[in-house]
Design a protein around this motif. Structure first.
Motif, PDB file in Angstrom:
ATOM      1  N   GLY A  71      -9.529  -1.950 -42.508  1.00 57.06           N
ATOM      2  CA  GLY A  71      -9.495  -0.629 -43.592  1.00 57.06           C
ATOM      3  C   GLY A  71      -8.486   0.360 -42.933  1.00 57.06           C
ATOM      4  O   GLY A  71      -8.483   1.235 -43.437  1.00 57.06           O
ATOM      5  N   LYS A  72      -7.547  -0.034 -42.292  1.00 53.22           N
ATOM      6  CA  LYS A  72      -6.286   0.733 -41.942  1.00 53.22           C
ATOM      7  C   LYS A  72      -5.248   0.310 -42.616  1.00 53.22           C
ATOM      8  O   LYS A  72      -4.962  -1.017 -42.727  1.00 53.22           O
ATOM      9  N   PRO A  73      -4.035   1.139 -42.995  1.00 50.60           N
ATOM     10  CA  PRO A  73      -2.865   0.733 -43.615  1.00 50.60           C
ATOM     11  C   PRO A  73      -1.980   0.121 -42.561  1.00 50.60           C
ATOM     12  O   PRO A  73      -2.065   0.406 -41.482  1.00 50.60           O
ATOM     13  N   ARG A  74      -1.297  -0.993 -43.055  1.00 52.72           N
ATOM     14  CA  ARG A  74      -0.505  -1.695 -42.208  1.00 52.72           C
ATOM     15  C   ARG A  74       0.889  -0.765 -41.927  1.00 52.72           C
ATOM     16  O   ARG A  74       1.163  -0.306 -42.969  1.00 52.72           O
ATOM     17  N   ILE A  75       1.304  -1.179 -40.735  1.00 59.44           N
ATOM     18  CA  ILE A  75       2.404  -0.102 -40.401  1.00 59.44           C
ATOM     19  C   ILE A  75       3.563  -0.835 -40.321  1.00 59.44           C
ATOM     20  O   ILE A  75       3.793  -1.980 -39.391  1.00 59.44           O
ATOM     21  N   ASP A  76       4.730  -0.647 -40.925  1.00 62.76           N
ATOM     22  CA  ASP A  76       6.077  -1.539 -40.985  1.00 62.76           C
ATOM     23  C   ASP A  76       6.972  -0.716 -40.145  1.00 62.76           C
ATOM     24  O   ASP A  76       7.377   0.060 -40.439  1.00 62.76           O
ATOM     25  N   TYR A  77       6.861  -1.129 -38.879  1.00 67.64           N
ATOM     26  CA  TYR A  77       7.876  -0.500 -37.998  1.00 67.64           C
ATOM     27  C   TYR A  77       9.345  -0.669 -38.017  1.00 67.64           C
ATOM     28  O   TYR A  77      10.169   0.396 -37.803  1.00 67.64           O
ATOM     29  N   ARG A  78       9.858  -1.588 -38.829  1.00 68.58           N
ATOM     30  CA  ARG A  78      11.263  -1.679 -39.285  1.00 68.58           C
ATOM     31  C   ARG A  78      11.368  -0.365 -40.366  1.00 68.58           C
ATOM     32  O   ARG A  78      12.655  -0.171 -40.374  1.00 68.58           O
ATOM     33  N   GLU A  79      10.427   0.180 -41.063  1.00 64.43           N
ATOM     34  CA  GLU A  79      10.721   1.388 -41.721  1.00 64.43           C
ATOM     35  C   GLU A  79      10.824   2.675 -40.813  1.00 64.43           C
ATOM     36  O   GLU A  79      11.396   3.642 -41.133  1.00 64.43           O
ATOM     37  N   LEU A  80      10.001   2.492 -39.811  1.00 63.38           N
ATOM     38  CA  LEU A  80       9.748   3.845 -38.992  1.00 63.38           C
ATOM     39  C   LEU A  80      10.934   3.987 -37.869  1.00 63.38           C
ATOM     40  O   LEU A  80      11.036   5.047 -37.688  1.00 63.38           O
ATOM     41  N   LEU A  81      11.404   2.769 -37.518  1.00 66.67           N
ATOM     42  CA  LEU A  81      12.372   2.720 -36.228  1.00 66.67           C
ATOM     43  C   LEU A  81      13.876   2.565 -37.113  1.00 66.67           C
ATOM     44  O   LEU A  81      13.893   1.568 -38.015  1.00 66.67           O
ATOM     45  N   SER A  82      14.828   3.058 -36.275  1.00 62.83           N
ATOM     46  CA  SER A  82      16.299   2.738 -36.580  1.00 62.83           C
ATOM     47  C   SER A  82      16.302   1.157 -36.333  1.00 62.83           C
ATOM     48  O   SER A  82      15.618   0.469 -35.620  1.00 62.83           O
ATOM     49  N   ALA A  83      17.346   0.757 -36.672  1.00 58.85           N
ATOM     50  CA  ALA A  83      17.708  -0.761 -36.446  1.00 58.85           C
ATOM     51  C   ALA A  83      17.947  -1.131 -34.866  1.00 58.85           C
ATOM     52  O   ALA A  83      17.289  -2.111 -34.565  1.00 58.85           O
ATOM     53  N   VAL A  84      18.636  -0.267 -34.054  1.00 59.81           N
ATOM     54  CA  VAL A  84      18.553  -0.407 -32.934  1.00 59.81           C
ATOM     55  C   VAL A  84      16.968  -0.246 -32.016  1.00 59.81           C
ATOM     56  O   VAL A  84      16.670  -0.937 -31.239  1.00 59.81           O
ATOM     57  N   GLU A  85      16.629   0.742 -32.458  1.00 59.60           N
ATOM     58  CA  GLU A  85      14.958   0.800 -32.249  1.00 59.60           C
ATOM     59  C   GLU A  85      14.158  -0.304 -32.255  1.00 59.60           C
ATOM     60  O   GLU A  85      13.417  -0.742 -31.490  1.00 59.60           O
TER      61      GLU A  85
END
Length: 177
Positions: A71-85
């Motif tokens: 029941g939790k939304p999926r987190i897309d770390y590609r959207e939250l982090l910069s390319a290097v991060e």
């Protein structure tokens, strides 16, 4: 985990590049390694993609995998982090997997994805910096700090240890694998 290798001509073959990009958009990418290659007078990039296939939607209500199952939304770390991060995040996930395999424990018992994302953002270069991340206490810093610092030292130019607040993320075993 699966791999796929692409040969992308350096002369700008847009069709080959689009095929690679389409594939990347459709998978859960763990890492991408590219190497320049010269063979028979041809110049191209050899791109090796490690990935997990995305689960196909089942269409039935409530039937899904991972975070959505809890029941939790999926987190897309590609959207939250910069390319290097995100590259750092992927490398940290690989390290976490190796450490967990060596100890025969689930990966989420070592570090959550949100902790790895915070490590990728801050890129600490000291054990104190690692310990400043929520949930990484003295025992984890003592046990895994050297391995984390060795990996993070690959990015000496990173602005280290600047606190960044990620959206609230609950840790769950299904979310962290």
């Amino acid at each position: 985990m699966q791999i796929r290798i692409f040969a992308l001509p350096m002369d700008g073959d847009e069709q080959a590049a689009e095929e690679c990009n389409k594939f990347l958009r459709g998978q859960r990418v763990l890492s991408v390694q590219k190497t320049p290659v010269v063979e028979g007078g041809r110049h191209f990039w050899s791109v090796c993609v490690e990935y997990l296939p995305r689960a196909a939607p089942t269409g039935s209500a409530g039937a899904s995998t991972g975070d959505a199952a809890a029941g939790k939304p999926r987190i897309d770390y590609r959207e939250l982090l910069s390319a290097v991060e995100f590259v750092r995040f992927a490398k940290l996930r690989q390290l976490r997997k190796r450490l967990a395999d060596a100890e025969a424990v689930p990966v989420y018992t070592l570090f959550t994805n949100s902790q790895l994302a915070e490590l990728a953002r801050r890129c600490p270069h000291s054990k104190a910096g690692i310990g400043a991340i929520e949930g990484l206490g003295a025992a984890k810093v003592e046990r895994y700090g050297d391995a984390l610092l060795a990996l993070l030292s690959e990015w000496p130019e990173a602005a280290a240890e600047a606190p960044v607040v990620l959206p609230a993320m609950a840790a769950s075993p299904a979310a962290e694998t």
